[in-house]
Scaffold this active site. Structure first.
Site, short mmCIF file in Angstrom:
data_model
loop_
_atom_site.label_atom_id
_atom_site.label_comp_id
_atom_site.label_asym_id
_atom_site.label_seq_id
_atom_site.Cartn_x
_atom_site.Cartn_y
_atom_site.Cartn_z
N GLU A 64 47.31 14.71 40.54
CA GLU A 64 47.16 15.70 40.42
C GLU A 64 47.20 16.46 39.06
OE1 GLU A 64 48.94 13.98 42.78
OE2 GLU A 64 48.93 15.60 44.37
N PHE A 126 59.39 16.34 55.81
CA PHE A 126 58.71 15.83 54.83
C PHE A 126 57.74 15.98 53.92
CE2 PHE A 126 56.78 11.69 54.09
CZ PHE A 126 54.99 12.84 54.42
N GLN A 127 58.09 15.86 52.10
CA GLN A 127 57.12 16.13 51.28
C GLN A 127 57.84 17.46 50.97
OE1 GLN A 127 52.70 14.75 51.44
NE2 GLN A 127 53.45 13.54 50.87
N LYS A 176 52.41 26.49 55.03
CA LYS A 176 51.34 25.66 56.68
C LYS A 176 52.09 26.78 57.14
CE LYS A 176 49.94 21.46 57.92
NZ LYS A 176 49.75 20.39 58.57
N MET A 489 51.22 7.09 16.33
CA MET A 489 52.07 8.57 16.06
C MET A 489 53.21 8.63 15.64
SD MET A 489 51.69 11.43 13.93
CE MET A 489 50.76 12.34 14.28
#
Lengths: 578, 194
Positions: A64, A126-127, A176, A489
């Protein structure tokens, strides 16, 4: 609160699901490209997506974070709002770095995340995560949709907020149940939110006062930033500088607002900016900040920055005015509007002697730094020379994207850009791993322009899985890996300030060419100078994505440098002799 | 009602540039906005002394009253960042001199202590407080005033065995004759900028 309806809007009412309403709303907003990664909580939306293949193109990334950085790259080169999808829980949390990057760099994004059903909120389902809570400090606005009826209005507001005023990322979390539910959908674009005023009324007294100061100044100096690009005010800016003859320097995000070879362009500001651009800040009598925010990289130690000068600040975000430096005359507004108003009141002028001072100081930088960067005599290759060779081939007709680190500084200093929106980099947040997915998004947004990515061995490994996404979309990104086997760097700082104690900066790297080929991407490695030119030509001629790895000299350091806490007058041109 | 308190207010100079500011923010009545506003304080490591949120005079518009002890410079920057939030209509800050403010405090003392001597009754009268409720076990006293005044009453009642105590956040109105926010709202509603 009055709403204006546009004649373009077609207020048709259709009975449909929340998920399909999301698609229709995106289409109404002119979206044609989405970057994303599916998951449980966003499945209804992905299902609806399949019904709109002609209007909506989805690019499947491999993480993502890749999706959100790609949406950023896309937004940067097109000027449109980038759109990305992610599922709930870990999908949403994986977006956080990219969203933070977008708010720091004022990039318009609408990120749509799936969320568990409304009845499960707050139950550690869940999630399930509190995406609204997590993204509050890093978004311009966010909202949790729990009923399908909210979808059209909220999405319209999301796009309005993301793009207007000072752009920024917006997160819309959709439960959802709202995706499944059916309702009567009708779309209407958002034109007004009473608590949000993205277009300030310009105060003409301020404009007049500023014009007065400009006309009287003997050593005026312009610092130009991304605001010019975000406001689509490149022409207005060009007209203003050419009328007044005032030398201008640019922040890293303002780099491509003007062609690099413009006679009044005196270089880059910042910690690794050009020598004259930095020191003259403490010698001018009038400093004009245009679409920039006086970031600490640009000012160095604020207590010793431009104290001798009067300061005019042309800025759309009121909270930025007087945030870092004390401003004498603010011009609060979009530079697209305020620059022409100011241009009308200033006198045609030139400051050739003052400009010549910059060019004189440039000679020192050329001797001590640029000469060695671009035409090194040592056998080890430098990043500067690679960039230079590429410049000679593309001649400014390319979009350059960078990751973060030494190579980013070399690229911003040396990439020759002619067109606006042709330099994409992570400025405010400095996110390693930005480069590869952002270059992917940029190529999707500008398929007919050469997109060249400069990336280091450290940064590439942070989002290397996006090779898979690039292979799937076949976006012909040209990837130039400047490999010095170190976290460059950080290693430079350890060399200069920590007595060469290289704590955890050596990278035991994979065979990058094998990895790329494993992902289906053509690659070639160059280890010696004589091979470079031909390899670059092969890369540019190749019809498809291509990885060119170049072995870079280990202790190639970026100069000039304004160390943290130093004044911009204290620019270092070379390491101290021991 | 006592107009002023007798405690000397420390000047900013004595308090390393810090003084008490009351920040008012007017916003739409949406979920989560309180969080968005308080994050701005957290980010700058500024402590919120008190916070009150409730409906304002205008329907649909919420008012936040936040008290901090900070320098003018910091407060100005915090207020402009609050003002910038999409759902905040306007944010202001005021010094102590520019506002009239009150808070309310409730004190629960054992009724036995009340009966056994006159002292509590005298204290209540002296502090202009009032007795809200009396049961066989406890008595609840209420006082409105400034923080120093409610604190003084607290210190006195503590000696009688205070069972429970609570104080509210500050509410405040400005000393000017026009309501700046109402004017502002009129202005933006007649002036739609696209």
């Amino acid at each position: 609160m009055k709403e204006q309806t546009s004649t373009v809007d077609v207020p048709k009412k259709i009975r449909t699901t929340g998920a399909n309403a999301v698609m229709l709303s995106l289409i109404n907003e002119g979206v044609d490209t989405i970057f994303g990664y599916p998951g449980g909580a966003i499945m209804p939306i992905y299902d609806a997506l399949m019904d709109h293949p002609e209007k909506l193109r989805h690019i499947l990334t491999r993480h993502e974070q890749g999706a959100v950085h790609a949406a950023q790259g896309y937004a940067r080169v097109t000027g449109k709002t980038g759109v990305c999808f992610a599922t709930s829980g870990p999908g949403a949390t994986n977006l956080v770095t990219g969203i933070t990057d977008a708010i720091m760099d004022s990039t318009p994004l609408v990120c749509i995340t799936g969320q568990v059903g409304a009845s499960l909120l707050g139950t550690d389902a869940f999630q399930e995560t509190d995406v609204i809570g997590i993204t509050m400090p890093i978004t311009k606005w966010n909202y949790l949709i729990t009923r399908a009826e909210e979808i059209p209005e909220i999405l319209a507001q999301a796009f309005y907020i993301a793009k207007s005023g000072r752009p920024g990322p917006v997160v819309i979390d959709i439960a959802k149940n709202a995706q499944f539910a059916e309702f009567d959908f009708q779309y209407k674009k958002c034109r007004h939110i009473r608590s949000y005023i993205p277009r300030p009324n310009v105060n003409m007294d301020d404009v007049k006062a500023a014009a007065n100061l400009i006309n009287k100044a003997k050593k005026p100096y312009i610092m130009a930033g991304q605001g010019i690009i975000l406001g689509n005010a490149e022409k207005e800016f060009k007209h203003f500088v050419e009328k007044t003859g005032i030398p201008f320097a640019w922040t890293i995000l303002g780099a491509a607002a003007m062609p690099k070879d413009h006679p009044l362009n005196v270089g880059m500001l910042g910690m690794h900016g050009n020598y004259s651009a930095n020191i003259k800040a403490n010698e001018c009598d009038l400093l004009i900040g245009i679409g920039m925010r006086f970031d600490d990289r640009v000012t160095g130690d604020v207590s010793r920055f431009a104290k001798q000068a009067k300061i005019i600040h042309m800025e759309i975000d009121k909270a930025e005015i007087n945030k870092v430096v004390k401003v004498d005359i603010p011009i609060h507004g979009n530079v697209k509007e305020t620059l022409p108003l100011l241009s009308a009141l200033v006198e045609t002028s030139d400051h050739n002697e003052w400009l010549a001072e910059f060019k004189e100081a440039d000679k020192l930088e050329y001797e001590k730094v640029i000469k060695h960067d671009l035409n090194p005599v040592k056998p080890g290759m430098t990043m500067g020379e690679v960039i230079n060779l590429i410049n000679n081939k593309v001649k400014g007709n390319a979009i350059f994207v960078t990751d973060v680190g030494q190579h980013q500084m070399f690229a911003s200093r040396y990439c020759y850009t002619k067109h606006t929106r042709s330099f994409v980099t992570s400025g405010g947040l400095g996110t390693m791993g930005f480069g590869l997915p952002a270059a992917h998004g940029a190529k999707i947004g500008a398929p007919d322009t050469e997109v060249i990515l400069f990336v280091g061995d450290g940064g590439l490994q942070m989002t290397i899985q996006e090779f898979g996404a690039i292979n799937q979309s076949q976006a012909a990104v040209k990837i130039v890996l400047l490999n010095n086997k170190y976290l460059g760097m950080v290693r430079q700082w350890q060399q200069l300030f920590f007595d060469r104690r290289y704590s955890e900066t050596y990278l035991l790297n994979p065979d990058f060419i094998k990895v790329a080929e494993g992902f289906g991407i053509k690659g070639k490695k160059v280890i010696e100078r004589p091979q470079l030119d031909a390899a670059i030509k092969e890369m540019l001629d190749y019809k498809g994505p291509y990885l060119l790895e170049v072995s870079i000299e280990k202790e190639d350091n970026v100069f000039p440098m304004v160390p943290t806490g130093a004044s911009v007058s204290e620019v270092i041109l070379e390491p101290a002799k021991k | 009602m006592a107009k002023t308190n007798n405690r000397r207010v420390t000047t900013p100079a004595e308090n390393n540039g810090k003084q008490t500011f009351t920040i008012s923010a007017f916003s739409e009545n949406h979920i989560g906005l309180l969080n968005r506003i308080t994050i701005i304080f957290t980010r700058r490591h500024v402590n919120i002394e008190s916070l009150t949120v409730s409906g304002s005079a205008i329907p649909g518009i919420h008012k936040f009253t936040i008290v901090v002890n900070e320098t003018l410079e910091k407060v100005e920057k915090v207020v402009s960042q609050i003002d910038k939030l999409v759902e905040v209509l306007k944010a202001f800050y005021h010094t102590e001199e520019e506002i009239i403010h009150q808070e309310i405090a409730l004190y629960k003392v054992p009724t036995a202590a009340l009966i056994s001597s006159n002292s509590i009754e005298e204290t209540v009268r002296k502090h202009n407080a009032r007795i809200m409720e009396v049961t066989s076990e406890y008595t609840v006293i209420e006082k409105t005033g400034h923080k120093e005044e409610t604190q003084n009453l607290f210190d006195e009642l503590y000696r009688y065995g205070l069972l429970q105590f609570t104080r509210s956040g500050r509410i405040a109105i400005t000393k000017s004759s026009t309501e700046a926010f109402a004017e502002y709202l009129k202005e933006i509603e007649s002036n739609i900028n696209d």
